[in-house]
Write a protein that holds these residues in place. Sequence first.
Motif, mmCIF file in Angstrom:
data_model
loop_
_atom_site.group_PDB
_atom_site.id
_atom_site.type_symbol
_atom_site.label_atom_id
_atom_site.label_comp_id
_atom_site.label_asym_id
_atom_site.label_seq_id
_atom_site.Cartn_x
_atom_site.Cartn_y
_atom_site.Cartn_z
ATOM 1 N N ILE A 123 0.857 -1.177 0.000
ATOM 2 C CA ILE A 123 0.000 0.000 0.000
ATOM 3 C C ILE A 123 0.893 1.226 0.000
ATOM 4 O O ILE A 123 1.784 1.359 0.842
ATOM 5 N N THR A 124 0.685 2.145 -0.942
ATOM 6 C CA THR A 124 1.441 3.393 -0.932
ATOM 7 C C THR A 124 0.664 4.464 -1.676
ATOM 8 O O THR A 124 -0.393 4.208 -2.247
ATOM 9 N N GLY A 125 1.197 5.680 -1.654
ATOM 10 C CA GLY A 125 0.558 6.786 -2.351
ATOM 11 C C GLY A 125 1.435 8.019 -2.354
ATOM 12 O O GLY A 125 2.402 8.133 -1.581
ATOM 13 N N LYS A 126 1.096 8.932 -3.216
ATOM 14 C CA LYS A 126 1.812 10.204 -3.333
ATOM 15 C C LYS A 126 1.559 11.073 -2.103
ATOM 16 O O LYS A 126 0.410 11.284 -1.692
ATOM 17 N N VAL A 127 2.633 11.573 -1.501
ATOM 18 C CA VAL A 127 2.504 12.475 -0.363
ATOM 19 C C VAL A 127 1.912 13.807 -0.838
ATOM 20 O O VAL A 127 2.270 14.329 -1.902
ATOM 21 N N LEU A 128 1.004 14.350 -0.040
ATOM 22 C CA LEU A 128 0.378 15.648 -0.316
ATOM 23 C C LEU A 128 0.938 16.675 0.661
ATOM 24 O O LEU A 128 0.858 16.512 1.879
ATOM 25 N N MET A 129 1.525 17.751 0.123
ATOM 26 C CA MET A 129 2.066 18.840 0.950
ATOM 27 C C MET A 129 1.991 20.136 0.151
ATOM 28 O O MET A 129 2.653 20.252 -0.887
ATOM 29 N N ASP A 130 1.209 21.099 0.623
ATOM 30 C CA ASP A 130 1.149 22.383 -0.093
ATOM 31 C C ASP A 130 1.403 23.583 0.823
ATOM 32 O O ASP A 130 1.127 24.722 0.458
ATOM 33 N N ARG A 131 1.954 23.318 2.027
ATOM 34 C CA ARG A 131 2.374 24.420 2.900
ATOM 35 C C ARG A 131 3.347 23.884 3.937
ATOM 36 O O ARG A 131 3.472 22.676 4.144
ATOM 37 N N ASN A 132 4.060 24.812 4.583
ATOM 38 C CA ASN A 132 4.961 24.468 5.684
ATOM 39 C C ASN A 132 5.946 23.358 5.328
ATOM 40 O O ASN A 132 6.223 22.455 6.119
ATOM 41 N N CYS A 133 6.458 23.454 4.103
ATOM 42 C CA CYS A 133 7.474 22.513 3.640
ATOM 43 C C CYS A 133 8.311 23.245 2.599
ATOM 44 O O CYS A 133 7.898 24.295 2.083
ATOM 45 N N PRO A 134 9.492 22.727 2.235
ATOM 46 C CA PRO A 134 10.310 23.417 1.234
ATOM 47 C C PRO A 134 9.584 23.524 -0.105
ATOM 48 O O PRO A 134 8.803 22.646 -0.489
ATOM 49 N N GLU A 135 9.880 24.578 -0.825
ATOM 50 C CA GLU A 135 9.260 24.794 -2.130
ATOM 51 C C GLU A 135 9.506 23.617 -3.067
ATOM 52 O O GLU A 135 8.639 23.247 -3.867
ATOM 53 N N PHE A 136 10.684 22.990 -2.935
ATOM 54 C CA PHE A 136 11.024 21.900 -3.860
ATOM 55 C C PHE A 136 10.200 20.632 -3.604
ATOM 56 O O PHE A 136 10.257 19.686 -4.376
ATOM 57 N N ALA A 154 -1.400 17.033 9.107
ATOM 58 C CA ALA A 154 -2.239 18.226 8.968
ATOM 59 C C ALA A 154 -1.448 19.521 8.785
ATOM 60 O O ALA A 154 -1.867 20.388 8.000
ATOM 61 N N PRO A 155 -0.307 19.729 9.463
ATOM 62 C CA PRO A 155 0.387 21.010 9.299
ATOM 63 C C PRO A 155 0.922 21.275 7.898
ATOM 64 O O PRO A 155 1.160 22.432 7.545
ATOM 65 N N THR A 156 1.149 20.234 7.075
ATOM 66 C CA THR A 156 1.736 20.472 5.760
ATOM 67 C C THR A 156 0.707 20.457 4.628
ATOM 68 O O THR A 156 1.077 20.449 3.458
ATOM 69 N N SER A 157 -0.574 20.478 4.969
ATOM 70 C CA SER A 157 -1.618 20.602 3.948
ATOM 71 C C SER A 157 -2.584 21.702 4.345
ATOM 72 O O SER A 157 -3.044 21.757 5.495
ATOM 73 N N THR A 158 -2.877 22.578 3.400
ATOM 74 C CA THR A 158 -3.868 23.627 3.641
ATOM 75 C C THR A 158 -5.242 22.992 3.829
ATOM 76 O O THR A 158 -5.483 21.845 3.431
ATOM 77 N N PRO A 159 -6.181 23.732 4.417
ATOM 78 C CA PRO A 159 -7.554 23.208 4.497
ATOM 79 C C PRO A 159 -8.104 22.795 3.136
ATOM 80 O O PRO A 159 -8.839 21.804 3.041
#
Length: 435
Positions: A164-177, A211-216
């Motif tokens: 079981i795996t999946g693409k990590v979702l992060m759109d804030r509070n992480c490096p731009e890259f 939760a901290p690395t994804s916007t609402p």
Amino acid sequence: MNPTAMNASRLSAVRGEIVHFLADPAADPRALEHFADGVLIVRDGHVAECGPAAALLAKLPSGTPLADHRGRLILPGFVDTHVHYPQTDIIASHGEQLLEWLENYTFPAERRFADPAHAAEVAGFFCDELLRNGTTTAAAFATVHPASVEALFAAAQARRMRLITGKVLMDRNCPEFLRDTAETGYAESRALIERWHNRDRLLYAITPRFAPTSTPAQMALAGRLFREHPGVFLQSHLAENRAEVDWVARLHPEARSYLDVYERAGQLGMRALFAHCLWLDDTDRRRMAERGAAMSFCPTSNLFLGSGLFDLRRARALGVRVGLGTDVGGGTSLSMLQTLNEAYKVLQLGGQSLSAASGFHLATLGGAHSLYLDDRIGNFAPGKEADFVVLDPRATPLLARRSAGCTTLEERLFVLMMLGDDRVVAATHVMGVPM
């Protein structure tokens, strides 16, 4: 790995001391089934029959291949419910707690997975290491890069593993890259689901890091994916570290708790898996039980990063599904035996105890149950996928000496749990085939 054997459709059998579970031994003392001299018969990669050698050997057709492991234990393949394959190369990096660990080690390591060749090389090594340690099923994080997911699915598919795996979702509070957007994360995840979910033994997990690395907006779209694709998984982190919990409270003043952030986003339900779950109250635990979500107990990571102690007693009392996770690279070993060793110590520090039977159940059928896969893996019931591990209680001089003095099965299993590591794994079979 023998490709010809992998494709063979035939009957085979393995003989040895067989141990598996029919239920949770913490709730049912008859749950452990033991054949001191047993035979496991495999047909077309699935369990055909399991029982005493005296009865089953006579039923085998002449010429049936029979692997003789007398003197060794045969158990179902181990189930790792939380691990990060991109962190393979930063395991045993010195001296941080969770949030600093992410900044100083995790994010720089994950940047390299934009390169498909790097992702493929690490994925192959990672899968081979899982198998070398007796782990045949895993729920693993990839990175934000779709290529990292493709690489891990391809490596697991080549080895016929259940993964079981999946693409990590992060759109804030992480490096731009490493940053995506709510919209691209949704679109890329949906495309990966359509390509890989339920392909062979592969399953997709929607994967907001935490939760901290994804916007609402991203959290809401992850919840939408979870609703739109019945049967997919959702994996994330929950209440691992006190500073993290405080951060979530500041980011989400509207939420009753950290768990409530996920529930408000539509991410709490069956096949939702949350790692750590250390700093929860009973209201949260009850809510997880009611909604069918699961916890992954990650003892080596919790000790290494100084995060806290898991409360297995309360989780069990309130009916929460619990599996065991190595959480490499914050965790310090891909061995489920070493992970059970640390689980015992964590629970001792919390005034609790872990029997060997409960430990091995947690690593096999319990883990499968937490992932809603106990209809397919986790024990040797007829029809189950024939994933199993052969453990050698004489793998090291100390183990051999200590095991020779054991008088009960529980004692022998406990010694394996406390002294065992990858050296104990004599063989790992996936769908009946040695790897």
